[in-house]
Scaffold this motif. Structure first.
Motif, PDB file in Angstrom:
ATOM      1  N   TYR A   6       2.548   6.150  -6.312  1.00 37.62           N
ATOM      2  CA  TYR A   6       3.199   6.938  -5.264  1.00 37.62           C
ATOM      3  C   TYR A   6       3.156   8.428  -5.616  1.00 37.62           C
ATOM      4  N   GLU A   7       3.395   8.733  -6.908  1.00 37.91           N
ATOM      5  CA  GLU A   7       3.364  10.128  -7.342  1.00 37.91           C
ATOM      6  C   GLU A   7       1.947  10.681  -7.293  1.00 37.91           C
ATOM      7  N   VAL A   8       0.972   9.848  -7.652  1.00 35.77           N
ATOM      8  CA  VAL A   8      -0.423  10.304  -7.645  1.00 35.77           C
ATOM      9  C   VAL A   8      -0.848  10.695  -6.226  1.00 35.77           C
ATOM     10  N   LEU A   9      -0.497   9.885  -5.252  1.00 34.27           N
ATOM     11  CA  LEU A   9      -0.883  10.176  -3.868  1.00 34.27           C
ATOM     12  C   LEU A   9       0.079  11.130  -3.179  1.00 34.27           C
ATOM     13  N   PRO A  12       6.117   9.067  -0.415  1.00 40.81           N
ATOM     14  CA  PRO A  12       7.357   8.375  -0.790  1.00 40.81           C
ATOM     15  C   PRO A  12       7.140   6.873  -0.851  1.00 40.81           C
ATOM     16  N   ARG A  13       8.053   6.174  -1.462  1.00 38.52           N
ATOM     17  CA  ARG A  13       7.924   4.726  -1.573  1.00 38.52           C
ATOM     18  C   ARG A  13       8.055   4.030  -0.223  1.00 38.52           C
ATOM     19  N   SER A  14       8.561   4.748   0.755  1.00 42.57           N
ATOM     20  CA  SER A  14       8.682   4.183   2.102  1.00 42.57           C
ATOM     21  C   SER A  14       7.454   4.483   2.959  1.00 42.57           C
ATOM     22  N   ALA A  15       6.414   5.057   2.371  1.00 41.30           N
ATOM     23  CA  ALA A  15       5.239   5.488   3.138  1.00 41.30           C
ATOM     24  C   ALA A  15       4.588   4.318   3.857  1.00 41.30           C
ATOM     25  N   THR A  16       4.086   4.587   5.062  1.00 42.67           N
ATOM     26  CA  THR A  16       3.366   3.570   5.826  1.00 42.67           C
ATOM     27  C   THR A  16       1.926   3.485   5.324  1.00 42.67           C
ATOM     28  N   SER A  17       1.216   2.447   5.778  1.00 41.32           N
ATOM     29  CA  SER A  17      -0.192   2.280   5.387  1.00 41.32           C
ATOM     30  C   SER A  17      -1.025   3.470   5.845  1.00 41.32           C
ATOM     31  N   ASP A  18      -0.750   3.987   7.052  1.00 33.62           N
ATOM     32  CA  ASP A  18      -1.507   5.134   7.554  1.00 33.62           C
ATOM     33  C   ASP A  18      -1.245   6.377   6.711  1.00 33.62           C
ATOM     34  N   ASP A  58      -3.321  -2.383  -0.766  1.00 35.68           N
ATOM     35  CA  ASP A  58      -3.294  -3.843  -0.704  1.00 35.68           C
ATOM     36  C   ASP A  58      -1.833  -4.290  -0.617  1.00 35.68           C
ATOM     37  N   PRO A  59      -1.413  -4.880   0.509  1.00 37.02           N
ATOM     38  CA  PRO A  59       0.006  -5.225   0.678  1.00 37.02           C
ATOM     39  C   PRO A  59       0.555  -6.097  -0.446  1.00 37.02           C
ATOM     40  N   GLU A  60      -0.238  -7.057  -0.921  1.00 36.37           N
ATOM     41  CA  GLU A  60       0.254  -7.942  -1.972  1.00 36.37           C
ATOM     42  C   GLU A  60       0.379  -7.192  -3.297  1.00 36.37           C
ATOM     43  N   LYS A  61      -0.630  -6.369  -3.637  1.00 39.19           N
ATOM     44  CA  LYS A  61      -0.545  -5.586  -4.865  1.00 39.19           C
ATOM     45  C   LYS A  61       0.623  -4.605  -4.804  1.00 39.19           C
ATOM     46  N   ARG A  62       0.816  -4.007  -3.630  1.00 41.74           N
ATOM     47  CA  ARG A  62       1.930  -3.061  -3.493  1.00 41.74           C
ATOM     48  C   ARG A  62       3.261  -3.774  -3.687  1.00 41.74           C
ATOM     49  N   ARG A  63       3.393  -4.959  -3.095  1.00 47.17           N
ATOM     50  CA  ARG A  63       4.639  -5.725  -3.256  1.00 47.17           C
ATOM     51  C   ARG A  63       4.881  -6.063  -4.716  1.00 47.17           C
ATOM     52  N   ARG A  64       3.824  -6.490  -5.400  1.00 46.90           N
ATOM     53  CA  ARG A  64       3.968  -6.882  -6.797  1.00 46.90           C
ATOM     54  C   ARG A  64       4.276  -5.681  -7.687  1.00 46.90           C
ATOM     55  N   PHE A  65       3.661  -4.514  -7.354  1.00 48.93           N
ATOM     56  CA  PHE A  65       3.978  -3.309  -8.133  1.00 48.93           C
ATOM     57  C   PHE A  65       5.437  -2.918  -7.923  1.00 48.93           C
ATOM     58  N   ASP A  66       5.871  -2.910  -6.666  1.00 46.59           N
ATOM     59  CA  ASP A  66       7.255  -2.538  -6.369  1.00 46.59           C
ATOM     60  C   ASP A  66       8.239  -3.491  -7.034  1.00 46.59           C
ATOM     61  N   ALA A  67       7.828  -4.769  -7.186  1.00 44.60           N
ATOM     62  CA  ALA A  67       8.705  -5.760  -7.812  1.00 44.60           C
ATOM     63  C   ALA A  67       8.623  -5.738  -9.332  1.00 44.60           C
TER      64      ALA A  67
END
Length: 299
Positions: A6-9, A12-18, A58-67
């Protein structure tokens, strides 16, 4: 250790895919090695942005990173829990505080377990993102182009017919090498389609503004028209006007499922670049000189 994606890009952590995609494209365009030859810092920023995008896109990778299940490089985080015991206390006895508790694992034992977890098996290499600019007709008709890698190698990329701007192509095994015998990651190549000097594209259809002479428009005629696959002959109806739109079926962009879109040709009457005495004499004596082209506007 890889930085927080999130910091690299810069999102915010609430950012949408777009929002994530736009942030990545901006960074990739600014720091691509092809645009910054010899700039190691730009190359590292480009790699970091690609790695961050691989996680967050990647929605699954993002979920796993956030978790907390994977780290910023995509590697598995060891899952462990701490066990507590109380010296001399009966099993299951409740306590009002943590006084007298001791961690079951000390720091050295925990470090050993983490090292063992990292050696647990082969790890797949990370996917790496690239950006490739291709010309308009290559994208529309299909073809190939080459993308330069940071290590100096180049890869020939097959561009499928009908490729649109922003489409990502996956090149199997062209990412970072795996660890401990793991397979390499993939290269994710985002296509940027260069504009054409007179064609534009809307979906699978191609649009073109075609200049025609006054005589061709008034009398009707057959004129050559460029298309993505070569020039064809098109018949103009008598009295064609600027803004008249004609369709050439099947002369648009190639479709993934087969076939092609259409080409839409908008006519534009073009007068000679220099004054023409014969044309001026004809218009001066034209019987329809009283025609009001702005009458429909109420002017």
């Amino acid at each position: 250790m890889s930085a927080d994606p999130y910091e690299v890009l810069g999102v915010p952590r609430s950012a949408t895919s777009d929002e994530i995609r736009k942030a990545y494209r901006k960074l990739a365009k600014a720091h691509h090695p092809d645009l910054n030859p010899g700039d190691k810092a730009a190359e590292e920023r480009f790699k970091a942005a690609a790695s961050a995008y691989d996680i967050l896109n990647d929605p699954e990778k993002r979920r796993r990173f956030d978790a907390g299940e994977i780290d910023a490089s995509g590697a598995e985080r060891p899952q462990h829990q701490y066990y507590r015991s109380y010296a001399g206390g009966p099993q299951g006895e409740p306590y009002a505080s943590d006084a007298g508790y001791a961690d079951f694992l000390d720091d050295e034992a925990l470090a050993s377990i983490l090292r063992g977890a990292r050696r647990r098996g082969p790890l797949r290499g990370r996917d790496v993102g690239y950006r490739l600019r291709v010309d308009f007709l290559t994208a529309v008709n299909g073809g190939s182009a080459r993308v330069m890698l940071p290590d100096g190698r180049s890869i020939e990329v097959a561009v499928p017919p009908g490729t649109e701007d922003g489409r990502t192509l996956r090149l199997k095994g062209e990412g970072e090498p795996g660890r401990d015998g793991g397979e390499p990651g993939d290269a994710l190549v985002e296509i940027e389609v260069a504009p054409h000097k007179f064609f534009t594209r809307e979906g699978d259809d191609i649009h073109l503004t075609l200049p025609v002479s006054l005589a061709e428009a008034v009398l009707g005629s057959e004129v050559p028209v460029p298309t993505p696959t070569g020039a064809v002959s098109m018949k103009l109806p008598k009295g064609a006007n600027s803004g008249t739109k004609l369709r050439l079926r099947g002369k648009g962009a190639a479709r993934r499922e087969g076939g092609r879109g259409d080409e839409y040709v908008t006519l534009s009457i073009a007068l000679p670049d220099k004054p023409d005495a014969d044309l001026e004499a004809f218009v001066s004596g034209w019987a329809g000189a009283g025609y009001d082209p702005r009458g429909k506007l109420g002017l």
